[in-house]
Design a protein around this motif. Structure first.
Motif, PDB file in Angstrom:
ATOM      1  N   LEU A 213       1.131  -0.721   0.236  1.00  0.00           N
ATOM      2  CA  LEU A 213       0.211   0.740   0.361  1.00  0.00           C
ATOM      3  C   LEU A 213       0.541   1.390   0.184  1.00  0.00           C
ATOM      4  CD1 LEU A 213      -2.397  -1.033   2.519  1.00  0.00           C
ATOM      5  CD2 LEU A 213      -2.948  -0.879   0.145  1.00  0.00           C
ATOM      6  N   ARG A 214       1.959   1.098   0.645  1.00  0.00           N
ATOM      7  CA  ARG A 214       2.852   2.908   0.511  1.00  0.00           C
ATOM      8  C   ARG A 214       4.176   2.232   1.486  1.00  0.00           C
ATOM      9  NH1 ARG A 214       1.246   8.171   0.168  1.00  0.00           N
ATOM     10  NH2 ARG A 214      -0.592   6.373  -0.796  1.00  0.00           N
ATOM     11  N   LYS A 215       5.371   3.206   1.028  1.00  0.00           N
ATOM     12  CA  LYS A 215       6.061   2.622   1.823  1.00  0.00           C
ATOM     13  C   LYS A 215       6.280   4.413   2.236  1.00  0.00           C
ATOM     14  CE  LYS A 215      11.475   2.226   0.251  1.00  0.00           C
ATOM     15  NZ  LYS A 215      12.165   2.065  -0.790  1.00  0.00           N
ATOM     16  N   LEU A 216       6.655   3.905   3.233  1.00  0.00           N
ATOM     17  CA  LEU A 216       6.400   5.227   4.420  1.00  0.00           C
ATOM     18  C   LEU A 216       7.775   5.832   5.127  1.00  0.00           C
ATOM     19  CD1 LEU A 216       2.949   5.078   6.489  1.00  0.00           C
ATOM     20  CD2 LEU A 216       3.438   6.180   4.242  1.00  0.00           C
ATOM     21  N   ASN A 217       8.257   7.189   4.849  1.00  0.00           N
ATOM     22  CA  ASN A 217       9.797   7.215   5.206  1.00  0.00           C
ATOM     23  C   ASN A 217       9.490   7.513   6.980  1.00  0.00           C
ATOM     24  OD1 ASN A 217      12.161   8.171   6.244  1.00  0.00           O
ATOM     25  ND2 ASN A 217      11.736  10.484   4.827  1.00  0.00           N
ATOM     26  N   HIS A 218      10.377   6.713   7.611  1.00  0.00           N
ATOM     27  CA  HIS A 218      10.303   6.500   9.252  1.00  0.00           C
ATOM     28  C   HIS A 218      11.489   7.253   9.251  1.00  0.00           C
ATOM     29  CE1 HIS A 218       9.570   6.928  13.071  1.00  0.00           C
ATOM     30  NE2 HIS A 218       9.675   6.038  13.849  1.00  0.00           N
ATOM     31  N   SER A 219      12.480   7.739   9.260  1.00  0.00           N
ATOM     32  CA  SER A 219      14.393   8.384   8.837  1.00  0.00           C
ATOM     33  C   SER A 219      14.444   8.749  11.101  1.00  0.00           C
ATOM     34  CB  SER A 219      14.657   8.946   7.908  1.00  0.00           C
ATOM     35  OG  SER A 219      15.925   8.908   8.145  1.00  0.00           O
ATOM     36  N   SER A 220      15.171   7.768  11.554  1.00  0.00           N
ATOM     37  CA  SER A 220      15.261   7.644  12.746  1.00  0.00           C
ATOM     38  C   SER A 220      16.527   8.187  13.029  1.00  0.00           C
ATOM     39  CB  SER A 220      14.737   7.042  13.749  1.00  0.00           C
ATOM     40  OG  SER A 220      15.028   5.681  13.693  1.00  0.00           O
TER      41      SER A 220
END
Length: 489
Positions: A213-220
């Motif tokens: 569905l989606r590849k979400l950005n979560h760069s921590s």
């Protein structure tokens, strides 16, 4: 890897499962009450799909895809019959007759076949064996269904869905860029599965269409597995690593909330408990303090946790938000060898302790509320919420509000110290042999209703339907002595 499904004999005296002996595939049969090995069936085909005991428990049939059906003597482990079914495709169901003389199957070509085990030929649909045909027809004949699904990390870069009803792989999602899968979460209604992958992304897949569905950005920029969860109505997805929190709307897959300041003062990697039922509060802990964040105002509440400093061998905590009262938070602080401490907190301008209760043992750190919010489940224990205190539930069966609440129902089953334990009735149900390499970590165990899934060091889920054992236990037929594991268990 294939899931490991443990199969019980009709009397529950024995159980069988696929294993390895001298690097070769085998079937191991053990006593249910002690775990002692009864026999090892050698020379079985590598891809065993079905195990089926005869009604007296003295014979076991093994079925593989387009391979001969083998019938074995349970006590000696010796093969007594082998029948080639022909190219009928996958066999979904099978059963042995009480006299061991006939064997019936339902296969992929939708045919019911009955085989004469004494003469080694096909009976066809003979009236002589209508009893076992009727037994098969009454069972589900369809192929793999969506059923209750379990999501696990397989290897480093894959998320696999297991069907815990059919003990088969339902689907496997591939992760791009060879990113390591760190955390996996199901939406509450089971239509979506999400995973934290590497240090930069959260993947969200549809279970219905089996598509990304989606590849979400979560760069921590931080290491560690982090936390990942859906809201109770699956409308929100929350990801947290270090002190960075992001929340997305699952309908539009757009980010609606980001909080970077939570990482200030975080003592350890934050463990998210959950969202409140009105999606106002997000709670978690960092092994030193309980942290509560108001998503709407971004106000942060912290409460010192003196228990974690006085507990020798403190391991961490788990928590749950009430499904009916947005201001109530239950926390289980567990340590070794100290007792587990259950606390109920009320969220306001500050956290107020409503009540606490020390449990005598830590069987499982998982904690959850009943559907009506009046009870707390923790491992094998049920706790009743009083106006200003907590007390152990004294009933002989779980409260009704814990029952029939779907796949994610709270369960009073747990795996601990080599045994599957039951809370209602309170006893050790059965041992899990050491050759299955079961992992005794809370995140590696999922109990739902009367079934339990235990992960192993080989990444194979161990699937156990405990309903026949629980039925015997409630009738007082399952007595247990102190268990001393034999060398081969």
């Amino acid at each position: 890897m294939d899931p490991i499904s443990i199969v019980f004999s009709p009397s529950n005296q024995h159980f069988a499962y696929p294993g390895i002996s001298s690097s070769s595939k085998c079937i191991i049969i053990r006593e249910q009450s002690t775990g002692h090995k009864v026999s090892t069936l050698l020379g079985v085909p590598f891809s065993i799909e079905i195990l089926s005991f005869s009604s007296d428990g003295r014979r076991l049939a093994t079925v593989s895809y387009n391979q001969p059906i083998h019938v074995w003597d349970v006590l000696s482990g010796e093969p007594v019959q082998s029948i080639f079914t022909g190219s009928v495709g996958r066999i979904y169901k099978c059963t042995l007759s009480a006299d061991w003389g006939a064997f019936a199957t339902v296969s992929q070509d939708h045919e019911i076949r009955v085989y004469n085990l004494r003469e080694g030929n096909n009976f066809g649909e003979s009236d002589t064996h209508n009893g076992i045909i009727e037994k098969l027809i009454r069972k589900p004949i369809a192929g793999p269904s969506t059923g209750p699904l379990l999501a696990t990390r397989v290897g480093r870069c894959n998320v696999r869905l297991w069907n815990t009803t059919t003990a088969e792989t339902y689907h496997q999602f591939m992760v791009e860029d060879n990113s390591i899968v760190l955390q996996v979460a199901f939406s509450s209604e089971g239509r979506m599965v999400a995973a934290i992958c590497g240090i930069s992304f959260v993947y969200v897949w549809s279970v219905e269409t089996l598509t990304l569905l989606r590849k979400l950005n979560h760069s921590s920029g931080t290491q560690g597995e982090g936390s990942l969860l859906f809201s109770s109505d699956s409308s929100l997805l929350v990801a947290c690593r270090g002190g960075l929190v992001r929340i997305w709307n699952t309908s539009t897959m757009t980010r609606i909330f980001q909080w970077d300041n939570w990482k200030e003062g975080i003592y350890y990697m934050l463990n998210i408990y959950g969202l409140s039922c009105d999606d106002t509060w997000l709670a978690g802990e960092d092994r030193r303090e309980i942290h509560v964040l108001n998503i709407r105002t971004k106000a942060q509440i912290c409460s010192m946790n003196p228990s974690s400093h006085t507990f020798e061998g403190y391991l961490g905590s788990s928590g749950a938000m009430s499904p009916t009262d947005a201001s109530l938070l239950a926390v289980n602080r567990y340590a070794n060898p100290e007792p587990s401490l259950i606390e109920l907190w009320k969220i306001g301008e500050e956290l107020q302790l409503v009540g606490s209760l020390a449990l005598p043992e830590v069987i499982s750190p998982r904690i959850s509320f009943s559907q009506d919010g009046y009870y707390i489940a923790c491992g094998l224990r049920c706790i009743e919420i009083m106006p200003n205190s907590l007390r152990l539930y004294a009933g002989n069966s779980p409260p009704e509000s814990f029952r029939d609440s779907g796949f994610r129902t709270s369960s009073f089953l747990a795996y601990h110290d080599g045994w599957i334990h039951s809370g209602f009735p309170r006893l050790a149900l059965m041992p899990i042999p050491v050759d299955l390499q079961a992992v005794e970590l809370d995140q590696q165990m999922l109990a739902y209703g009367e079934s339990i899934v235990i992960m192993s060091n080989t990444d194979d889920p161990i699937l156990v339907d405990c309903s026949p054992l629980l039925a015997r236990a409630r009738r007082g037929e399952l007595l247990r002595v102190k268990y001393q594991p034999p060398d081969d268990c």
